[in-house]
Design a protein around this motif. Structure first.
Motif, short mmCIF file in Angstrom:
data_model
loop_
_atom_site.label_atom_id
_atom_site.label_comp_id
_atom_site.label_asym_id
_atom_site.label_seq_id
_atom_site.Cartn_x
_atom_site.Cartn_y
_atom_site.Cartn_z
N GLN A 233 88.18 10.12 63.65
CA GLN A 233 89.04 10.12 62.47
C GLN A 233 89.42 11.52 62.02
O GLN A 233 90.58 11.77 61.65
CB GLN A 233 88.33 9.38 61.33
CG GLN A 233 89.16 9.27 60.05
CD GLN A 233 88.41 8.53 58.95
OE1 GLN A 233 87.31 8.03 59.15
NE2 GLN A 233 89.01 8.47 57.78
N SER B 176 96.25 13.57 62.38
CA SER B 176 96.47 13.21 60.98
C SER B 176 95.94 11.80 60.75
O SER B 176 95.95 10.97 61.67
CB SER B 176 97.95 13.29 60.62
OG SER B 176 98.71 12.40 61.42
N ASN C 79 95.64 7.90 59.60
CA ASN C 79 96.57 6.77 59.53
C ASN C 79 95.87 5.61 58.82
O ASN C 79 94.68 5.69 58.49
CB ASN C 79 97.05 6.37 60.92
CG ASN C 79 95.90 6.10 61.88
OD1 ASN C 79 95.08 5.21 61.65
ND2 ASN C 79 95.82 6.88 62.95
N VAL C 80 96.62 4.55 58.59
CA VAL C 80 96.09 3.43 57.82
C VAL C 80 94.89 2.80 58.51
O VAL C 80 93.87 2.49 57.88
CB VAL C 80 97.19 2.38 57.59
CG1 VAL C 80 96.62 1.16 56.87
CG2 VAL C 80 98.34 2.98 56.78
N SER D 287 92.72 4.08 60.81
CA SER D 287 91.52 4.92 60.82
C SER D 287 90.92 5.05 59.42
O SER D 287 89.70 5.07 59.27
CB SER D 287 91.86 6.30 61.37
OG SER D 287 92.77 6.99 60.53
N THR D 288 91.78 5.11 58.41
CA THR D 288 91.29 5.20 57.03
C THR D 288 90.55 3.93 56.63
O THR D 288 89.47 3.98 56.04
CB THR D 288 92.45 5.45 56.05
OG1 THR D 288 93.10 6.67 56.41
CG2 THR D 288 91.94 5.56 54.63
#
Length: 212
Positions: free
Chosen positions: A14, A20, A22-23, A25-26
């Motif tokens: 992550q 950067s 992303n949805v 990984s978040t």
């Protein structure tokens, strides 16, 4: 434990592999942090320096949760924010703090793994729970100070049209602007350095284990 190792792999991907967030990984990161915090409460998990650092990484995701909840509240209830730019800057700084704290703590874990592999006896005095807590505390303090400076710059920019700000706080505006630019440059180069250092540590560990 295997679950903690999987969590670390997730966090490395992550923060240190993906360029950067992303949805996906978040979302997975938040789920993993929630599960990890619950897992660390178990009596089966011993209190070690590594678990202290992992716990701090999981707690850093609280900052991400705050941003997600804030966005959901604003979007769901159509809340009118008096200063949209400042609120956006605040939420962005929380995400930045989460990223920087996590990257630094992950690098500490990589360094500890390197010490365990190559200097297990010599580094025993360094690899203590007390030192891990102090390290995590210092990282949090430094990153919070960074975010305060960045938020100060955003606040002064948002109020640059005010005569009070422009006449009496010019020096503060210049200081925060220069400090923020310096911090962004340092963060960029430090991010590259941490990626290189982490690759080096695990490269050495991998080949050391394969040669045994």
């Amino acid at each position: 434990m295997k679950d903690l190792r999987r969590y670390l792999v997730l966090k490395y991907i992550q923060y240190l592999v993906l360029s950067s967030p992303n949805v996906a990984s978040t979302f997975l990161g938040l789920l993993g942090s929630t599960y990890t915090l619950l897992l660390l409460q178990s009596a089966k998990v011993s209190s070690k320096s590594t678990t202290v650092l992992i716990s701090s990484i999981a707690k850093a995701d609280v900052l991400v949760a705050v941003c997600v909840v804030s966005d959901l509240i604003i979007w769901t209830f159509d809340v009118n924010v008096s200063s949209t730019a400042l609120m956006s800057a605040l939420l962005q700084n929380l995400l930045t703090a989460n990223t920087h704290i996590s990257c630094l703590l992950l690098s500490c874990i990589a360094f500890e793994a390197y010490l365990i592999t190559f200097f297990p006896v010599e580094s025993r005095r360094v690899r203590t729970v007390r030192n891990a807590k102090q390290t995590a505390r210092i990282i949090w303090i430094l990153v919070i100070a960074e975010c305060v400076i960045l938020l100060m710059e955003d606040f002064l920019k948002a109020n640059s049209a005010s005569a009070l700000i422009s006449s009496h706080c010019t020096w503060l505006s210049h200081f925060s602007g220069r400090a923020a630019d310096l911090l962004r440059s340092l963060s960029y180069f430090l991010g590259i350095l941490l990626r290189i250092v982490n690759v080096y540590f695990y490269y050495k560990i991998f080949f050391s284990m394969s040669n045994r």
